[in-house]
Every structure is written in C-alpha cells, then in structure tokens.
Design an enzyme around this catalytic site. Structure first.
Site, PDB file in Angstrom:
ATOM      1  N   HIS A   1      -0.789   5.978   5.822  1.00 18.60           N
ATOM      2  CA  HIS A   1      -1.950   5.862   4.936  1.00 18.60           C
ATOM      3  C   HIS A   1      -1.620   4.981   3.726  1.00 18.60           C
ATOM      4  O   HIS A   1      -2.367   4.044   3.396  1.00 18.60           O
ATOM      5  CB  HIS A   1      -2.352   7.269   4.485  1.00 18.60           C
ATOM      6  CG  HIS A   1      -3.453   7.321   3.475  1.00 18.60           C
ATOM      7  ND1 HIS A   1      -4.739   7.701   3.792  1.00 18.60           N
ATOM      8  CD2 HIS A   1      -3.452   7.074   2.133  1.00 18.60           C
ATOM      9  CE1 HIS A   1      -5.489   7.664   2.695  1.00 18.60           C
ATOM     10  NE2 HIS A   1      -4.729   7.309   1.675  1.00 18.60           N
ATOM     11  N   GLU A   2      -0.506   5.259   3.079  1.00 19.76           N
ATOM     12  CA  GLU A   2      -0.147   4.495   1.882  1.00 19.76           C
ATOM     13  C   GLU A   2       0.225   3.053   2.224  1.00 19.76           C
ATOM     14  O   GLU A   2      -0.114   2.127   1.479  1.00 19.76           O
ATOM     15  CB  GLU A   2       1.000   5.180   1.135  1.00 19.76           C
ATOM     16  CG  GLU A   2       0.629   6.528   0.532  1.00 19.76           C
ATOM     17  CD  GLU A   2      -0.540   6.470  -0.429  1.00 19.76           C
ATOM     18  OE1 GLU A   2      -0.795   5.404  -1.029  1.00 19.76           O
ATOM     19  OE2 GLU A   2      -1.219   7.503  -0.584  1.00 19.76           O
TER      20      GLU A   2
ATOM     21  N   HIS B   1      -2.830   1.050   2.430  1.00 17.67           N
ATOM     22  CA  HIS B   1      -3.237   0.519   1.129  1.00 17.67           C
ATOM     23  C   HIS B   1      -2.409  -0.710   0.773  1.00 17.67           C
ATOM     24  O   HIS B   1      -2.941  -1.711   0.279  1.00 17.67           O
ATOM     25  CB  HIS B   1      -3.054   1.574   0.038  1.00 17.67           C
ATOM     26  CG  HIS B   1      -4.030   2.698   0.087  1.00 17.67           C
ATOM     27  ND1 HIS B   1      -5.376   2.517   0.256  1.00 17.67           N
ATOM     28  CD2 HIS B   1      -3.857   4.055  -0.046  1.00 17.67           C
ATOM     29  CE1 HIS B   1      -5.997   3.681   0.234  1.00 17.67           C
ATOM     30  NE2 HIS B   1      -5.101   4.634   0.055  1.00 17.67           N
TER      31      HIS B   1
END
Length: 221
Positions: free
Chosen positions: A103-104, A107
């Site tokens: 997820h990170e 980003h």
C-alpha cells in the site's frame, strides 16, 4: 514483488542497514525533525531507489510515503517510513502479511487512496477505480459494497491495495492504477527524470492510519 506482479515493476533488495540511535527508534509519525534527520542521514540512491525505514511509530500510523513528485525537488529525505509492527509476522495482527508495505509503496509510485475525494469528486485520478465514500476497514472481503452508487462503476474494490481493509483482503491493482504508476515513474523516478535547480513544491503523500531496507526499482514488460 508479489504485490506488484503484473504491473511491470519489480524491486531488487540491494542492502539492509541497521543503526544504533535511540532518537530514531521511537517517535510520532508527524515528528518531521526526527524523520527528516533519520531519512536525510541514511537515504541511499537516486529517485528510482526505494528506501524503506522500519522503526517504532508511537501513534496509530502504520506507514507513510512520499509521492514521486517529492523526489524532483527533495530527494535527500524521500521514501517510505513504516512501523515495525506491520512487517510480515509483526505484532499488528490485521496488518502483518505485507500488504501494508505494498500500500505505501503504491503511494511512493504515485497512487492515491481509492477513497480519495469521496463521492462526486475527482476520486483517485484513475478512471477504472470506482469512487469510494470513505475508507473500508475490516476483513469482510466478500461483501458487496457500493458506497458511491451514482458513479456507474459498480462496487467498491475491497481487494484493492489502496484501501484500508485488513491485509488478508488486499491483493490487486487495476489496469488504470498500473498505467498511473508507469506515468509517474517515467515522469519522476525513471532514468530520464530531471531534478530542477530550484523548487517551490510542498507535497507529501498518504499515511496509513530500526532499520533501512534499500531496493532498486525497475520497470520492464
């Protein structure tokens, strides 16, 4: 790399470094003085090098990442800061299968949350992700939820890495998200990206609610 299978991106671990500095171990995620010191003193590589710092974040944040544009003006500190509790097998039971890091890194590759801007806004700037009213949580991965029924795109994507469900639910990126990652990579992280002499940006991305792992990113289809 499993989380990015099919995206054209892969990461090769180059080095793992550990540091004996208690000031860098336990702090709140918005303590920019400490995080900038940690990341600024230890960051390695260029804009295509993914730096992941694992430490103890004393608030509820599980991780936070810098958007690709930051590397065009302040690459000395950019990367992904993670709570050690969400590593594979970590103590954060709902988030210890590795999906939180995916997820990170999403980003870091230029993706927004699927619930960005809620219903009726610009969403996450990806055409094939349905609008999502607010973050989805929990482990009910098979529910049919359409929190923005007027967007015409169907149910919320409860298996998408860029929502907030438990790690066990998260397993996919859409074709549009993959395309956005490629565009962001070529613009800011690829070998052809230019770093301007002057900058006036102020853009950090996307938190999710001690050591440094360094990877070299590559794109290839």
């Amino acid at each position: 790399n499993e989380g990015f299978a099919g995206t054209g991106f892969s990461f090769e671990l180059e080095e793992i470094m550990t540091y004996d500095n208690s000031d860098w171990w336990s702090f709140i995620s918005d303590d920019e003085d400490t995080s900038d010191e940690l990341q600024g003193d230890t960051r390695q590589g260029d804009c295509g090098t993914l730096n992941v710092w694992w430490t103890e974040l004393t608030d509820d944040t599980l991780g936070q990442a810098d958007a690709p544009v930051k590397c065009s003006y302040l690459n000395e500190t950019e990367g992904v800061l993670m709570s050690h509790t969400v590593g594979v097998g970590g103590s954060s039971g709902s988030y210890n299968l590795g999906a939180t890091l995916v997820h990170e890194v999403g980003h870091w590759m230029g993706l927004e949350h699927t619930f960005e801007n809620g219903c009726g806004g610009d969403g996450d700037f990806v055409d094939d992700t349905p609008e999502v009213a607010e973050a989805n949580y929990g482990d009910e991965c098979d529910e049919e939820v359409d929190s923005c029924p007027n967007d015409g795109l169907g149910d919320d994507l409860l298996d998408n890495y860029m929502d907030y469900l438990d790690d066990v639910c998260l397993s996919s990126f859409t074709a549009g998200q993959k395309e956005r990652m490629v565009i962001q990579w070529n613009e800011y992280r690829g070998s052809g990206a230019e770093v301007p002499d002057e900058y006036d940006y102020d853009y950090e991305c996307c938190g999710f609610g001690l050591g440094l792992d360094m990877f070299k990113g590559a794109i290839g289809f």
